[in-house]
Design a protein around this motif. Structure first.
Motif, mmCIF file in Angstrom:
data_model
loop_
_atom_site.group_PDB
_atom_site.id
_atom_site.type_symbol
_atom_site.label_atom_id
_atom_site.label_comp_id
_atom_site.label_asym_id
_atom_site.label_seq_id
_atom_site.Cartn_x
_atom_site.Cartn_y
_atom_site.Cartn_z
ATOM 1 N N GLU A 13 0.912 -1.090 0.011
ATOM 2 C CA GLU A 13 -0.009 -0.037 -0.091
ATOM 3 C C GLU A 13 0.780 1.127 0.094
ATOM 4 O O GLU A 13 2.105 1.342 0.765
ATOM 5 C CB GLU A 13 -1.045 0.028 1.190
ATOM 6 N N THR A 15 0.785 5.171 0.514
ATOM 7 C CA THR A 15 -0.105 6.416 1.316
ATOM 8 C C THR A 15 0.999 7.556 0.965
ATOM 9 O O THR A 15 2.077 7.659 1.586
ATOM 10 C CB THR A 15 -0.469 6.149 2.562
ATOM 11 N N GLU A 16 0.378 8.453 0.313
ATOM 12 C CA GLU A 16 1.087 9.691 0.166
ATOM 13 C C GLU A 16 0.813 10.698 1.435
ATOM 14 O O GLU A 16 -0.276 10.965 1.267
ATOM 15 C CB GLU A 16 0.869 10.484 -1.305
ATOM 16 N N ASP A 17 2.013 10.961 1.959
ATOM 17 C CA ASP A 17 1.760 12.184 3.110
ATOM 18 C C ASP A 17 2.556 13.169 2.826
ATOM 19 O O ASP A 17 2.487 14.248 3.486
ATOM 20 C CB ASP A 17 1.910 11.264 4.523
ATOM 21 N N SER A 40 -1.057 -0.788 -4.339
ATOM 22 C CA SER A 40 -2.306 -0.304 -4.087
ATOM 23 C C SER A 40 -2.093 1.279 -3.577
ATOM 24 O O SER A 40 -1.468 1.459 -2.843
ATOM 25 C CB SER A 40 -3.118 -1.112 -2.800
ATOM 26 N N LEU A 41 -2.799 2.144 -4.119
ATOM 27 C CA LEU A 41 -2.622 3.660 -3.615
ATOM 28 C C LEU A 41 -3.853 3.708 -2.684
ATOM 29 O O LEU A 41 -5.010 3.359 -2.827
ATOM 30 C CB LEU A 41 -3.231 4.452 -4.962
ATOM 31 N N ASP A 42 -3.313 4.052 -1.494
ATOM 32 C CA ASP A 42 -4.316 4.139 -0.108
ATOM 33 C C ASP A 42 -4.710 5.512 0.096
ATOM 34 O O ASP A 42 -4.008 6.545 -0.319
ATOM 35 C CB ASP A 42 -3.531 3.673 1.041
ATOM 36 N N ASP A 43 -5.831 5.714 0.573
ATOM 37 C CA ASP A 43 -6.470 6.944 1.043
ATOM 38 C C ASP A 43 -6.619 7.870 -0.101
ATOM 39 O O ASP A 43 -6.391 9.106 -0.115
ATOM 40 C CB ASP A 43 -5.441 7.794 1.958
ATOM 41 N N THR A 46 -7.585 12.088 -0.570
ATOM 42 C CA THR A 46 -7.281 13.173 0.631
ATOM 43 C C THR A 46 -5.858 13.439 0.163
ATOM 44 O O THR A 46 -5.123 12.880 -0.340
ATOM 45 C CB THR A 46 -7.237 12.460 1.971
ATOM 46 N N SER A 49 -2.798 12.356 -2.873
ATOM 47 C CA SER A 49 -3.210 11.559 -3.720
ATOM 48 C C SER A 49 -4.413 12.101 -4.735
ATOM 49 O O SER A 49 -5.119 12.582 -4.162
ATOM 50 C CB SER A 49 -4.106 10.348 -3.194
ATOM 51 N N LYS A 63 -7.735 2.511 -3.289
ATOM 52 C CA LYS A 63 -8.597 2.348 -1.819
ATOM 53 C C LYS A 63 -9.076 3.934 -1.623
ATOM 54 O O LYS A 63 -8.135 4.474 -1.447
ATOM 55 C CB LYS A 63 -7.643 2.034 -1.038
ATOM 56 N N ASP A 65 -10.340 6.792 0.227
ATOM 57 C CA ASP A 65 -10.621 7.090 1.797
ATOM 58 C C ASP A 65 -12.099 7.415 2.114
ATOM 59 O O ASP A 65 -12.904 7.915 1.426
ATOM 60 C CB ASP A 65 -9.754 8.541 2.014
#
Length: 86
Positions: A13, A15-17, A40-43, A46, A49, A63, A65
């Motif tokens: 996964e 997740t770009e923060d 998998s691209l999570d969130d 938001t 992403s 995925k 959010d």
């Protein structure tokens, strides 16, 4: 090597923060996929992403959010986007 040769499909996964340099990330992601991993691209919906990343980077799964979809009404921008994203 043992992980990718197992009977399991390993999905990482992402997740770009913070801002992601897509040219560098694309090269790393391609290496991971060529090694047998799924991504998998999570969130999605938001933070950083966004649709541009979907266009430039290849993911096996998206995925969305929960905060993006929890207040969808039958009309409006969010309601029209979800079927198109799927």
């Amino acid at each position: 090597t043992e992980l990718t040769n197992s009977r399991f499909i390993i999905c990482l996964e992402i997740t770009e923060d913070e801002y992601l340099d897509t040219s560098i990330a694309h090269a790393h992601f391609r290496t991971l996929v060529e090694s047998g991993f799924n991504l998998s691209l999570d969130d999605f919906g938001t933070g950083y992403s966004n649709l541009r990343n979907l266009q430039n980077l290849s993911f096996h799964q998206l995925k969305i959010d929960r905060t993006f979809v929890q207040d969808i009404t039958t009309e409006g921008l969010k309601a029209s986007m979800i079927p198109n994203i799927m």
